[in-house]
Write an enzyme that holds these catalytic residues in place. Structure first.
Site, PDB file in Angstrom:
ATOM      1  N   TYR A 476      76.379  66.135 -45.996  1.00  0.00           N
ATOM      2  CA  TYR A 476      77.191  65.235 -45.170  1.00  0.00           C
ATOM      3  C   TYR A 476      78.257  64.603 -46.060  1.00  0.00           C
ATOM      4  O   TYR A 476      78.297  63.389 -46.257  1.00  0.00           O
ATOM      5  CB  TYR A 476      76.322  64.162 -44.507  1.00  0.00           C
ATOM      6  CG  TYR A 476      75.363  64.679 -43.459  1.00  0.00           C
ATOM      7  CD1 TYR A 476      75.478  65.971 -42.950  1.00  0.00           C
ATOM      8  CD2 TYR A 476      74.351  63.872 -42.957  1.00  0.00           C
ATOM      9  CE1 TYR A 476      74.599  66.437 -41.982  1.00  0.00           C
ATOM     10  CE2 TYR A 476      73.472  64.333 -41.982  1.00  0.00           C
ATOM     11  CZ  TYR A 476      73.604  65.623 -41.512  1.00  0.00           C
ATOM     12  OH  TYR A 476      72.733  66.078 -40.546  1.00  0.00           O
TER      13      TYR A 476
HETATM   14  C1  LIG Z   1      79.538  70.771 -36.711  1.00  0.00           C
HETATM   15  C2  LIG Z   1      78.714  70.653 -37.976  1.00  0.00           C
HETATM   16  C3  LIG Z   1      77.324  70.734 -37.896  1.00  0.00           C
HETATM   17  C4  LIG Z   1      76.538  70.647 -39.050  1.00  0.00           C
HETATM   18  N1  LIG Z   1      75.177  70.753 -38.942  1.00  0.00           N
HETATM   19  C5  LIG Z   1      74.419  70.689 -40.054  1.00  0.00           C
HETATM   20  C6  LIG Z   1      72.992  70.826 -39.994  1.00  0.00           C
HETATM   21  O1  LIG Z   1      72.407  71.009 -38.936  1.00  0.00           O
HETATM   22  N2  LIG Z   1      72.293  70.731 -41.149  1.00  0.00           N
HETATM   23  C7  LIG Z   1      72.903  70.520 -42.350  1.00  0.00           C
HETATM   24  O2  LIG Z   1      72.221  70.470 -43.364  1.00  0.00           O
HETATM   25  N3  LIG Z   1      74.237  70.397 -42.426  1.00  0.00           N
HETATM   26  C8  LIG Z   1      75.003  70.481 -41.329  1.00  0.00           C
HETATM   27  N4  LIG Z   1      76.356  70.369 -41.442  1.00  0.00           N
HETATM   28  C9  LIG Z   1      76.950  70.201 -42.785  1.00  0.00           C
HETATM   29  C10 LIG Z   1      77.098  71.555 -43.463  1.00  0.00           C
HETATM   30  O3  LIG Z   1      75.832  72.026 -43.893  1.00  0.00           O
HETATM   31  C11 LIG Z   1      77.992  71.413 -44.689  1.00  0.00           C
HETATM   32  O4  LIG Z   1      79.256  70.952 -44.293  1.00  0.00           O
HETATM   33  C12 LIG Z   1      78.141  72.748 -45.421  1.00  0.00           C
HETATM   34  O5  LIG Z   1      78.663  72.511 -46.698  1.00  0.00           O
HETATM   35  C13 LIG Z   1      79.015  73.686 -44.669  1.00  0.00           C
HETATM   36  O6  LIG Z   1      79.101  74.938 -45.277  1.00  0.00           O
HETATM   37  P1  LIG Z   1      80.413  75.818 -45.006  1.00  0.00           P
HETATM   38  O7  LIG Z   1      80.305  77.058 -45.787  1.00  0.00           O
HETATM   39  O8  LIG Z   1      80.643  75.921 -43.539  1.00  0.00           O
HETATM   40  O9  LIG Z   1      81.525  74.823 -45.565  1.00  0.00           O
HETATM   41  P2  LIG Z   1      82.779  74.930 -46.516  1.00  0.00           P
HETATM   42  O10 LIG Z   1      83.687  73.840 -46.040  1.00  0.00           O
HETATM   43  O11 LIG Z   1      83.331  76.303 -46.570  1.00  0.00           O
HETATM   44  O12 LIG Z   1      82.179  74.555 -47.935  1.00  0.00           O
HETATM   45  C14 LIG Z   1      81.529  73.335 -48.217  1.00  0.00           C
HETATM   46  C15 LIG Z   1      81.444  73.129 -49.727  1.00  0.00           C
HETATM   47  O13 LIG Z   1      80.791  74.230 -50.340  1.00  0.00           O
HETATM   48  C16 LIG Z   1      81.674  74.922 -51.220  1.00  0.00           C
HETATM   49  N5  LIG Z   1      81.502  76.361 -51.000  1.00  0.00           N
HETATM   50  C17 LIG Z   1      81.648  77.017 -49.821  1.00  0.00           C
HETATM   51  N6  LIG Z   1      81.401  78.316 -50.000  1.00  0.00           N
HETATM   52  C18 LIG Z   1      81.093  78.491 -51.300  1.00  0.00           C
HETATM   53  C19 LIG Z   1      80.753  79.630 -52.075  1.00  0.00           C
HETATM   54  N7  LIG Z   1      80.689  80.844 -51.528  1.00  0.00           N
HETATM   55  N8  LIG Z   1      80.511  79.457 -53.387  1.00  0.00           N
HETATM   56  C20 LIG Z   1      80.584  78.221 -53.942  1.00  0.00           C
HETATM   57  N9  LIG Z   1      80.912  77.125 -53.261  1.00  0.00           N
HETATM   58  C21 LIG Z   1      81.156  77.248 -51.942  1.00  0.00           C
HETATM   59  C22 LIG Z   1      83.056  74.469 -50.818  1.00  0.00           C
HETATM   60  O14 LIG Z   1      83.985  74.612 -51.874  1.00  0.00           O
HETATM   61  C23 LIG Z   1      82.803  73.042 -50.414  1.00  0.00           C
HETATM   62  O15 LIG Z   1      82.703  72.236 -51.548  1.00  0.00           O
HETATM   63  C24 LIG Z   1      77.165  70.459 -40.309  1.00  0.00           C
HETATM   64  C25 LIG Z   1      78.554  70.369 -40.374  1.00  0.00           C
HETATM   65  C26 LIG Z   1      79.336  70.457 -39.228  1.00  0.00           C
HETATM   66  C27 LIG Z   1      80.834  70.340 -39.319  1.00  0.00           C
END
Ligand SMILES: Cc1cc2nc3c(=O)[nH]c(=O)nc-3n(C[C@H](O)[C@H](O)[C@H](O)COP(=O)(O)OP(=O)(O)OC[C@H]3O[C@@H](n4cnc5c(N)ncnc54)[C@H](O)[C@@H]3O)c2cc1C
Ligand SMILES: *[C@@H]1O[C@H](CO)[C@@H](O)[C@H](O)[C@H]1NC(C)=O
Ligand SMILES: *[C@@H]1O[C@H](CO)[C@@H](O)[C@H](O)[C@H]1NC(C)=O
Ligand SMILES: *[C@@H]1O[C@H](CO)[C@@H](O)[C@H](O)[C@H]1NC(C)=O
Length: 535
Positions: A476
């Site tokens: 979060y």
């Molecule tokens: C609508 C919504 C619902 C959610 N529900 C939940 C939930 O139920 N449970 C929960 O725990 N969390 C939840 N989250 C939070 C979510 O787990 C985090 O935002 C998570 O980081 C998202 O991963 P992403 O790959 O989509 O994000 P991104 O925005 O792509 O990445 C998030 C972070 O991780 C880094 N990153 C991404 N990919 C890589 C990679 N391949 N290698 C290294 N670093 C990387 C990015 O640089 C950034 O710092 C929710 C978020 C939203 C917006």
């Protein structure tokens, strides 16, 4: 570690020599990057298909495709110089090397759900390494495991598991469009955490590109780095290419319900009792509690608070009704409130705002709607007394918009040691609160107002939540809990947010960081800092 780092700077030096020519010429950054990447991949044609600059007609659509917070979809949001969209693992490793040669700051994006947009926004000139093309999933039921690439979504993972078997699942997040790369590296959780822990408690192996462009697996990266990328945030350490996860058994029939009550319906008694029951009940039961200001239906125009309890029970409805009849009679749960379904249907129902739909909806990579968002988090070790709950409702009604979502811990979470993964919030925590505000009005005035509301509620909650430090959940992402200043990322700055997110695990993360990325190439607003030189 030292063995590896001795040989690779040579390679970097060689590349640097090769490309100093193109750097000195009038070539654009785009051309230089393309040439650099081509030399890595031996094929110019391919490289030009995966690199975008602003003049490419699809630049904006590629950039916007994985923006999940409208606050960072404005004309004033800083834009990347280049977007690289790897098709192969070696593209990601080439991009890491070329970014260093051309001195470019890199942001890594998988699903784009970061609440502060730090996977695709930066105050420094930067490029995006966008992982959405790398989204293969290989399920191996014999082995009870799956390899999943970073660009896959949680929905895709759940769907592919279900295609292979109806009695396995994976304990990760509720929103299907969340990306595996960010979610598993930040310690993501979902509605099976009381039974199976977090996603990161069920990771068996990983593939990552390190700062030297090397592709490492668990064996070659070693246990320290493997530990760090299971909850320490991937982006401080390298590019996560894929994780191998352990599938968990799920029953053929599970039960869900969603029940709402307002203050007038004796909600306070229910909420108070929920605090005692939800973290200690049967670990097959996860009951999320959301409280939000709303308008009373019985007394028109009057503001009230609505509490809703949404549950997943890994078992049948009859058993659940009898369990909660004993433990939480304040809920008044009846069989009619419950829906029995398969686990995959429960993943759809939870992710689809408590409506049923076909499992194929999980393959949809675009969320149904997109708002302006801000989230904050808290941990509670003690229940909030009844009288204080009543005062809290008044405060929430006065503020108007912010909501609180309570996620119970306990069960499996109590059995896992604090140092097992970087995620430290284990035994002793009754639940986590997500502070949540979402709005649709555009413009800085609305943003200012809503950010102020959520910050005031956060401040109001201080007496009830963890302190010294007040702890936070990395997934979060909340830049209010501390940031590194531009271009600095010192240990003392990092420690401010580091101990809130990682507690006693922060120093081990710093050690790993110092070992694998001593020059701090992989950095962001809240990355793990490098250990300062001992004087
Ligand atoms: C609508 C919504 C619902 C959610 N529900 C939940 C939930 O139920 N449970 C929960 O725990 N969390 C939840 N989250 C939070 C979510 O787990 C985090 O935002 C998570 O980081 C998202 O991963 P992403 O790959 O989509 O994000 P991104 O925005 O792509 O990445 C998030 C972070 O991780 C880094 N990153 C991404 N990919 C890589 C990679 N391949 N290698 C290294 N670093 C990387 C990015 O640089 C950034 O710092 C929710 C978020 C939203 C917006
Ligand atoms: C971007 O534009 C260049 C020409 O300016 C072109 O060669 C390249 O293929 C385009 N990139 C993509 C990914 O379409
Ligand atoms: C993001 O902004 C672009 C450009 O203004 C717009 O076309 C797009 O619809 C926006 N996306 C969302 C989901 O609001
Ligand atoms: C609320 O509780 C009171 C006292 O226990 C009870 O008399 C009343 O019927 C309850 N109201 C509702 C709507 O359940």
């Amino acid at each position: 570690m030292s063995r590896r780092s001795a040989s690779v700077p040579l390679l970097l030096l060689l590349l640097l020599l090769l490309f100093s020519f193109s750097l000195c010429s009038s070539n654009s950054l785009y051309d230089s990057f393309l040439q650099c990447l081509t030399s890595q991949r031996q094929s110019f044609d391919q490289a030009s298909k995966i690199v975008y600059q602003e003049s490419n007609s699809s630049f904006a659509s590629v950039l916007n495709s994985y923006v999940r917070n409208r606050r960072f979809n404005t004309s004033s949001t800083p834009k990347p110089l280049i977007i690289v969209t790897p098709l192969l693992e070696s593209d990601a490793s080439g991009a890491v090397l070329c970014a260093q040669i051309l001195k470019l700051h890199i942001k890594i994006r998988s699903g784009g759900h970061d609440f502060e947009g730090i996977s695709y926004v930066s105050d420094d000139p930067f490029i995006i390494l966008d992982m959405f093309n790398l989204r293969m999933i290989h399920v191996n039921i014999q082995d009870e495991s799956a390899w999943v690439q970073a660009g896959a979504t949680l929905g895709e993972l759940y769907y592919r598991i279900w295609e292979s078997s109806k009695v396995y699942g994976f304990p990760a997040g509720i929103c299907a469009t969340v990306g595996v790369g960010g979610h598993l590296s930040c310690g993501g959780y979902g509605n099976m955490l009381r039974k199976y822990g977090l996603s990161v408690d069920n990771i068996l192996d990983a593939r990552i590109v390190d700062v030297n462009g090397k592709i490492l697996d668990r064996d070659s990266m070693g246990e320290d780095l493997f530990w760090a990328i299971r909850g320490g945030g991937g982006a401080s350490f390298g590019v996560v290419l894929a994780y191998k996860v352990r599938l968990v058994p799920v029953p053929e029939t599970v039960t869900v319900f969603h029940v709402e009550k307002t203050i007038e319906e004796n909600m306070t008694d229910l909420v108070y009792k929920w605090q005692l029951v939800a973290p200690s009940t049967d670990e097959n039961l996860f009951m999320r509690l959301a409280v939000q200001p709303t308008t009373s239906s019985s007394r028109i125009g009057r503001k009230t608070i609505r509490a809703s309890i949404t549950a997943l029970f890994l078992g049948g409805a009859e058993k659940l009704v009898s369990l909660l009849g004993k433990e939480l009679p304040e809920l008044g749960l009846k069989k009619e409130n419950c829906i029995e379904m398969s686990w995959i249907e429960s993943a759809v129902w939870w992710g689809n705002f408590y409506k049923q739909a076909s499992p194929s909806i999980l393959l949809d990579r675009v969320p149904g709607s997109m708002n302006f968002l801000k989230r904050k988090s808290d941990y509670l070790e003690k229940p909030i007394p009844k009288a204080n709950l009543e005062r809290l409702w008044k405060k929430m009604i006065a503020l108007g918009k912010p909501e609180l979502v309570f996620n119970p811990y306990g069960g499996r979470m109590n059995e896992i040691a604090t140092s097992e993964t970087p995620f430290p919030h284990r035994t002793g925590n009754l639940f986590k609160i997500q502070h949540s505000i979402s709005w649709t009005e555009e413009g800085p005035e609305a943003e200012k107002n809503y950010l102020s509301q959520i910050r005031r509620l956060y401040s109001y909650m201080t007496p009830y939540v963890s302190s010294n430090p007040r702890r936070s959940f990395l997934c979060y992402r909340d830049l209010d809990v501390g940031v590194t200043s531009k271009g600095k990322n010192s240990y003392s700055e990092g420690k401010v947010y580091g101990i809130k997110y990682f507690g006693g695990n922060f120093d081990r993360l710093v050690k790993v960081k110092t070992m694998v990325d001593p020059m701090n190439f992989f950095r962001n607003e809240q990355s793990i800092p490098v250990k300062p030189w001992e004087s």
